[in-house]
Design a protein around this motif. Structure first.
Motif, short mmCIF file in Angstrom:
data_model
loop_
_atom_site.label_atom_id
_atom_site.label_comp_id
_atom_site.label_asym_id
_atom_site.label_seq_id
_atom_site.Cartn_x
_atom_site.Cartn_y
_atom_site.Cartn_z
N TYR A 226 0.85 -1.19 0.00
CA TYR A 226 0.00 0.00 0.00
C TYR A 226 0.89 1.24 0.00
CZ TYR A 226 -3.77 -3.23 0.97
OH TYR A 226 -4.67 -4.26 0.88
N CYS A 227 0.67 2.12 -0.98
CA CYS A 227 1.55 3.26 -1.21
C CYS A 227 0.73 4.56 -1.22
CB CYS A 227 2.30 3.12 -2.54
SG CYS A 227 3.11 1.52 -2.77
N LEU A 228 1.41 5.66 -0.89
CA LEU A 228 0.76 6.96 -0.91
C LEU A 228 1.81 8.05 -1.05
CD1 LEU A 228 -1.70 8.87 -0.51
CD2 LEU A 228 -1.24 8.77 1.95
N VAL A 229 1.60 8.96 -2.00
CA VAL A 229 2.36 10.21 -2.05
C VAL A 229 1.37 11.31 -1.73
CG1 VAL A 229 2.06 10.22 -4.57
CG2 VAL A 229 3.67 11.78 -3.51
N SER B 147 5.20 13.90 1.24
CA SER B 147 5.63 12.63 1.83
C SER B 147 5.38 11.51 0.83
CB SER B 147 4.86 12.35 3.13
OG SER B 147 3.49 12.13 2.86
N VAL B 148 6.30 10.56 0.81
CA VAL B 148 6.17 9.38 -0.04
C VAL B 148 6.33 8.15 0.86
CG1 VAL B 148 7.04 8.13 -2.04
CG2 VAL B 148 7.16 10.62 -1.99
N VAL B 149 5.32 7.30 0.90
CA VAL B 149 5.35 6.07 1.69
C VAL B 149 5.05 4.91 0.74
CG1 VAL B 149 4.25 4.76 3.53
CG2 VAL B 149 4.67 7.21 3.82
N LEU B 150 5.99 3.96 0.65
CA LEU B 150 5.85 2.83 -0.27
C LEU B 150 5.93 1.52 0.51
CD1 LEU B 150 8.27 4.01 -3.12
CD2 LEU B 150 5.83 4.40 -2.93
N GLY B 151 5.15 0.55 0.07
CA GLY B 151 5.23 -0.81 0.62
C GLY B 151 4.72 -0.94 2.03
N ALA B 152 3.69 -0.19 2.41
CA ALA B 152 3.11 -0.34 3.75
C ALA B 152 2.14 -1.53 3.76
CB ALA B 152 2.38 0.93 4.16
N ALA B 153 1.86 -2.04 4.97
CA ALA B 153 0.93 -3.15 5.14
C ALA B 153 -0.38 -2.63 5.73
CB ALA B 153 1.53 -4.22 6.04
N ASN B 154 -1.44 -3.43 5.61
CA ASN B 154 -2.75 -3.10 6.19
C ASN B 154 -3.18 -4.23 7.13
OD1 ASN B 154 -2.89 -0.67 4.93
ND2 ASN B 154 -4.61 -1.16 3.61
N PRO B 155 -2.59 -4.30 8.33
CA PRO B 155 -2.94 -5.39 9.25
C PRO B 155 -4.31 -5.17 9.89
CG PRO B 155 -1.44 -3.87 10.31
CD PRO B 155 -1.58 -3.39 8.90
N THR B 156 -4.79 -6.21 10.56
CA THR B 156 -6.08 -6.15 11.27
C THR B 156 -5.81 -6.22 12.77
OG1 THR B 156 -7.15 -7.28 9.43
CG2 THR B 156 -8.32 -7.24 11.53
N ASP B 157 -6.41 -5.29 13.55
CA ASP B 157 -6.17 -5.27 14.99
C ASP B 157 -7.03 -6.32 15.69
OD1 ASP B 157 -8.71 -4.27 14.94
OD2 ASP B 157 -8.15 -2.21 15.45
#
Length: 665
Positions: A253-256, A268-278
């Protein structure tokens, strides 16, 4: 000449300064007093969009998959084509079925259909808000007629922007091993895209409604950037102005994102994030959480400051060779506005002025660079700015002469040399005056007169010889001129013949080249026709295969739906039987309870009748006995046995209806 040299030097210094400002820093700067931060992503970057100042970087130069962030380049090329007049935002595009071919079922889409007519403006909203992959293909085919040519143009534009670690394989960002970039290259691409007002307007929009088309009703689009307000994700960040999300299984999951506060815009540039479940089963969208945390860290730990103001920082230096003024005022060619760690402290600012010369030389034109100023804050250098003249200073030859004389006379050795020459001259004059007598002067005058006469005679002879020599030279020149004229005529004829021959050769060569070009064009046309025919056959084969696959999938889907319907029917029949059985059991239970209640009522009725019969027999027995004991007393004065002489006998028992017998007295 000197002015030209000064201008050339100024241009070189300015160019070196701009190059230093535009080239990104090689590594992140460690800022004293700023707490460290760690981002949960494979790569991250935080930069000031206005100054390219780096605040944070994490694996920013390592290659990563960009996913739908690719669509920024697609939108950039489309807007640049509009700027060149090749397209217009109001241009209506008809969706080609070829633009819908290479998309996966689970990819993001705006449900555009083949044959649908939609404007470029609305396609850009579908591309950047809903991240529609088919919109990327449609725009690519609109700009370059086919997708491969557009992809080549994407890579060419990436190289022009300095994106050396980037290679694009498609216009939408669906996974391809040969489709990659870096966080730094994404920043360069985003910075260029944000220079377009239309792009900034679109990526800063939370919701947009696409008007109805010939094949669809109005579409409501929601921006996938959760940092914007009024989107489907509750991660809004105050000051956010854009720009794009992206996600695939391989890219993560990426976002600029870009946010503006205090006159500065951070990207800001964020690349390769995860979306875990709490633990509560809620999905944590780390691309928004980490971007928001990174931007908050940047705006919290750094404050906007004007380290150098071009309007107030003025320096005055002396000028020579000018009668107009004795000084010239210098000021910086630009201001330096940056973000500094913590609160701005003017005492930590250092401005190092470096002049080309302590004294400037006229002429000076407005804008001539005469020095530089280096801006240093808290030991960190923030740039070197040219110091340029704010007014013209004219050159004065007289002042230049006076200055030169003053410079020469100001030398001690020159003064001593002039004094010694003057002394020697005076002594020599005195001696010559003493040695020369009147007779000697007269003899010398006669000798000079004779020498003048002899000189005149020699001059006359020399003139005669010169005239004879000039006559001979004139005749020789005439002869040479005639020979030269004849030679020139011959050379002209030769050149004419040579030019005619060369013209014939060039004509023949041009004809050969034209024939060769014609042959090449015909061959290329044949090759293009063959390629187009081959591509047409391949497309038809692919279409047939896709149609067969779609038919197979439809049959499978229909079989699956039929099986599911059969299972549902069986399940519903079974549930109906179960309900009927339960209803029958309940009916039987109700009937049993009703029979039981009826039996109970019959037993009660029988018991009441038996009790009434007993009471009746008892009363009859009492009356019979009373009559036997006193036949003359009426029945109303009789008393049951055992109650003789009692004034108030016990009333008789109640009957079966709960009533006592009537009193007959």
């Amino acid at each position: 000449m000197k002015k030209t040299l000064i201008q050339a030097l100024s241009f070189c210094l300015t160019l070196s300064l701009l190059t230093g400002l535009l080239v990104p820093f090689a590594g992140a700067v460690d800022y004293a007093g700023v707490e460290d931060i760690s981002i949960e992503a494979s790569a991250a970057l935080l930069v000031d969009l206005d100054t390219d100042q780096i605040f944070y970087e994490q694996a920013a130069n390592e290659q990563r998959y960009p996913a739908s962030i690719t669509k920024i380049m697609t939108a950039l090329l489309t807007l640049e084509a509009i700027g060149r007049g090749e397209l217009d935002l109001t241009t209506v595009v008809t969706v080609d079925s070829a633009a819908l071919q290479d998309l996966t079922k689970d990819s993001s889409t705006a449900n555009l259909q083949a044959g649908e007519e939609i404007t470029v403006h609305d396609l850009l909203y579908c591309l950047l808000l809903a991240s529609a992959n088919e919109a990327a293909n449609i725009l690519a085919m609109t700009v370059c007629q086919d997708i491969p040519t557009f992809v080549e143009k994407m890579n060419q534009r990436a190289q022009e922007l300095g994106m050396e670690s980037t290679h694009f394989a498609n216009p939408h960002g669906l996974h391809n091993p040969d489709h990659y970039t870096t966080a730094w290259d994404i920043y360069r691409m985003s910075k260029e895209a944000m220079t377009h007002a239309t792009f900034r307007e679109i990526v800063g929009t939370s919701r947009y409604t696409v008007p109805a088309t010939n094949l669809s009703k109005a579409r409501s689009l929601v921006n996938t950037n959760g940092l914007l307000p009024s989107t489907k994700y509750s991660y809004s960040f105050d000051g956010t102005i854009g720009i794009k999300t992206g996600s695939t299984g391989e890219a993560g999951y990426c976002l600029v994102a870009a946010a503006k506060r205090s006159g500065h815009t951070l990207v800001s540039v964020v690349l390769g994030a995860a979306n875990p479940t709490d633990s509560n089963g809620k999905v944590k969208r780390m691309q928004f959480i980490e971007s928001k945390r990174l931007l908050t860290w940047g705006f919290t730990n750094f404050s906007a400051a004007t380290l150098l103001n071009a309007d107030t920082y003025l320096q005055e230096i002396p000028v020579r060779f000018s009668s107009q003024t004795s000084h010239v005022v210098l000021r910086p060619t630009q201001s330096v506005k940056v973000m500094v760690p913590g609160e701005y402290d003017p005492e930590r600012l250092e401005l190092r002025l470096r002049l080309d010369s302590d004294v400037a030389s006229a002429p000076i034109a407005t804008g001539d660079v005469l020095g530089t100023v280096t801006v240093i804050y808290a030991g960190e250098e923030y740039g070197t700015i040219d110091m340029a003249a704010v007014s013209d200073v004219e050159f004065s030859p007289f002042m230049a002469f006076v200055s030169s004389v003053n410079t020469v006379l100001g030398n001690l050795y020159v003064r001593l040399l002039l004094l010694a020459a003057l002394v020697f001259f005076v002594i020599g004059a005195i001696r010559r005056y003493q040695e020369r007598t009147k007779e000697e002067r007269h003899a010398k005058r006669q000798l000079k007169q004779q020498e003048k006469i002899a000189f005149r005679q020699r001059e006359a002879e020399a003139r005669q010889q010169d005239e004879a020599l000039a006559k001979q030279e004139k005749e020789e020149r005439d002869r040479q001129r005639k020979e030269s004229q004849l030679r020139r005529q011959q050379e002209a004829q030769e050149r004419h013949l040579k030019r005619a021959q060369e013209a014939q050769e060039r004509q023949a060569k041009r004809e050969q080249e034209a024939q060769a070009r014609q042959a090449r064009r015909e061959q290329e046309e044949q090759e293009r026709q063959a390629r187009r025919e081959q591509e047409r056959l391949e497309r038809e084969e692919r279409d047939r295969q896709r149609q067969a696959e779609r038919a197979q999938r439809r049959r499978q889907e229909e079989e699956r739906r039929r099986q599911e319907a059969e299972l549902r029917r069986r399940k519903e029949a079974q549930e109906l039987r179960q309900r009927q059985e339960r209803e029958a059991r309940r009916q039987a239970e109700r009937e049993a309870r009703r029979q039981e209640e009826l039996a109970q009522r019959q037993r009660e009725e029988r018991r009441r009748r038996e009790q009434a019969d007993r009471e009746r027999r008892r009363q009859e027995e009492w009356e019979r006995r009373a009559q036997q004991s006193d036949p003359y007393r009426t029945s109303q004065h009789r008393q049951p046995p055992g109650q003789t002489g009692r004034r108030n006998p016990t009333p008789p028992a109640r009957n079966s209806q709960g009533r006592r017998p009537k009193d007959r007295r």
